[in-house]
Design an enzyme around this catalytic site. Sequence first.
Site, mmCIF file in Angstrom:
data_model
loop_
_atom_site.group_PDB
_atom_site.id
_atom_site.type_symbol
_atom_site.label_atom_id
_atom_site.label_comp_id
_atom_site.label_asym_id
_atom_site.label_seq_id
_atom_site.Cartn_x
_atom_site.Cartn_y
_atom_site.Cartn_z
ATOM 1 N N ASP A 1 0.868 -0.979 -0.291
ATOM 2 C CA ASP A 1 0.027 -0.256 -0.415
ATOM 3 C C ASP A 1 1.505 1.368 -0.767
ATOM 4 O OD1 ASP A 1 1.036 0.065 2.494
ATOM 5 O OD2 ASP A 1 -1.076 0.030 3.719
ATOM 6 N N CYS B 1 -9.189 -27.236 10.392
ATOM 7 C CA CYS B 1 -11.169 -28.631 10.121
ATOM 8 C C CYS B 1 -10.871 -29.976 10.042
ATOM 9 C CB CYS B 1 -11.780 -28.060 9.494
ATOM 10 S SG CYS B 1 -12.529 -26.224 10.069
ATOM 11 N N CYS C 1 -15.598 -27.625 5.633
ATOM 12 C CA CYS C 1 -14.473 -27.384 5.330
ATOM 13 C C CYS C 1 -13.474 -27.847 5.325
ATOM 14 C CB CYS C 1 -14.079 -25.491 6.821
ATOM 15 S SG CYS C 1 -12.206 -24.999 5.784
ATOM 16 N N ASP D 1 -9.147 -6.892 -0.432
ATOM 17 C CA ASP D 1 -7.839 -7.390 0.371
ATOM 18 C C ASP D 1 -8.546 -6.890 2.592
ATOM 19 O OD1 ASP D 1 -7.439 -4.563 0.447
ATOM 20 O OD2 ASP D 1 -6.691 -4.614 2.410
HETATM 21 ZN ZN LIG Z 1 -11.373 -24.574 8.416
#
Ligand SMILES: [Zn+2]
Length: 378
Positions: A92, A321, A316, A278
């Site tokens: 940036d 996960c 997920c 972003d």
């Molecule tokens: Zn996950």
Amino acid sequence: MTPPFQLIAETAGGGRLGRLALPHQTVETPVFMPVGTQGTVKAVAHDVLESLGAEIILGNTYHLYLRPGHESIRRMGGLHKFMSWPRALLSDSGGFQVFSLNALRKVTDDGVRFRSHLDGSSHFFTPEHSVDVQIALGADICMAFDECTEYPADRTRAQESLRLTMAWARRSLEHFCAHRDEVIWRDEREGRTQSLFGIVQGGMYRDLRRACAERLVEMDFDGYAIGGLSVGETRELTLKMIAEVLPLLPKDKPRYVMGVGYPDEIEQYARMGVDMMDCVLPTRAARHGLLFTSEGRLNIKNKQYAEDQNPPDPACDCPVCRRYSRAYLRHLMQAGEPLSGTLNTIHNLAYYLAIMHRVRRSLEAGSSADVGRLTPNT
Ligand SMILES: [Zn+2]
């Protein structure tokens, strides 16, 4: 040389599937870019970011300028080499941090004087200096120095701020064009160097946004960002500003909306034709125990998860996960273990990146269904 941005397909709703060939990485768009403020996406090692499929991440000019210093980073081969990140980087301009972290800043037409939030030392940023710092850092994409108009701002204030942003955009571009070949790395194969994006400001005034976009397009930047959004306005207003500006931007250049948003927002904007986004939200929220899941937001600190053996998000497929339970993540958070921030962040980033992956696949399918595929470069 093939143009850096190729529009591969477009849907009737405006959604764009594209490919941005940057010197360090070809990025599939629409893309979500994790924020790596101080040369690190907080709590996550780079091999993990790579395995999650992150193709481009952000570095913050303001923070890296103050510490360890852009000249130091240049001497060590640039930011890619210093932080050992071989894929694409976007820096940036430093403007947003100068304005948001410095109550005592002093703005003139020439630039901004501000004090370091680290040691109180005095610094002066001009558009030229911001570009010099960004060339020293050597990110694939640099941003023009702008003033992020605060919210709310009355029309006179927004107009004055916009006048500054447009003058600074021109100075950023002129300085960048004169020095863009000074970056420390070389893309020998394609002869590519850094790109510079202009930033559309204008507060929440549609006509000011339009005027800014038109002027920046005349200046001919490598890409265009829409800044000054998600600063406290309603989501409806954010959407209105984005919808106003997108049709004015050239089709063959990437479009980047800065600093947004929640999972449903990034999906919506991507389907409208935003190519890049972003946001610190997935990483910052993760460190506070807030997980984004297919079942909604989940505050892992809640007692109800104390013995919950389910994964954070059953839908997920991320490494967190696949391996850990809600009960364990809650325990790590309760115990103040650093692994907590790491695992929560990995899941949230995987969730955000998976949204963009899903949108890209659906744009691909949708485009062939409604308007047909475009040939490259059209
Ligand atoms: Zn996950």
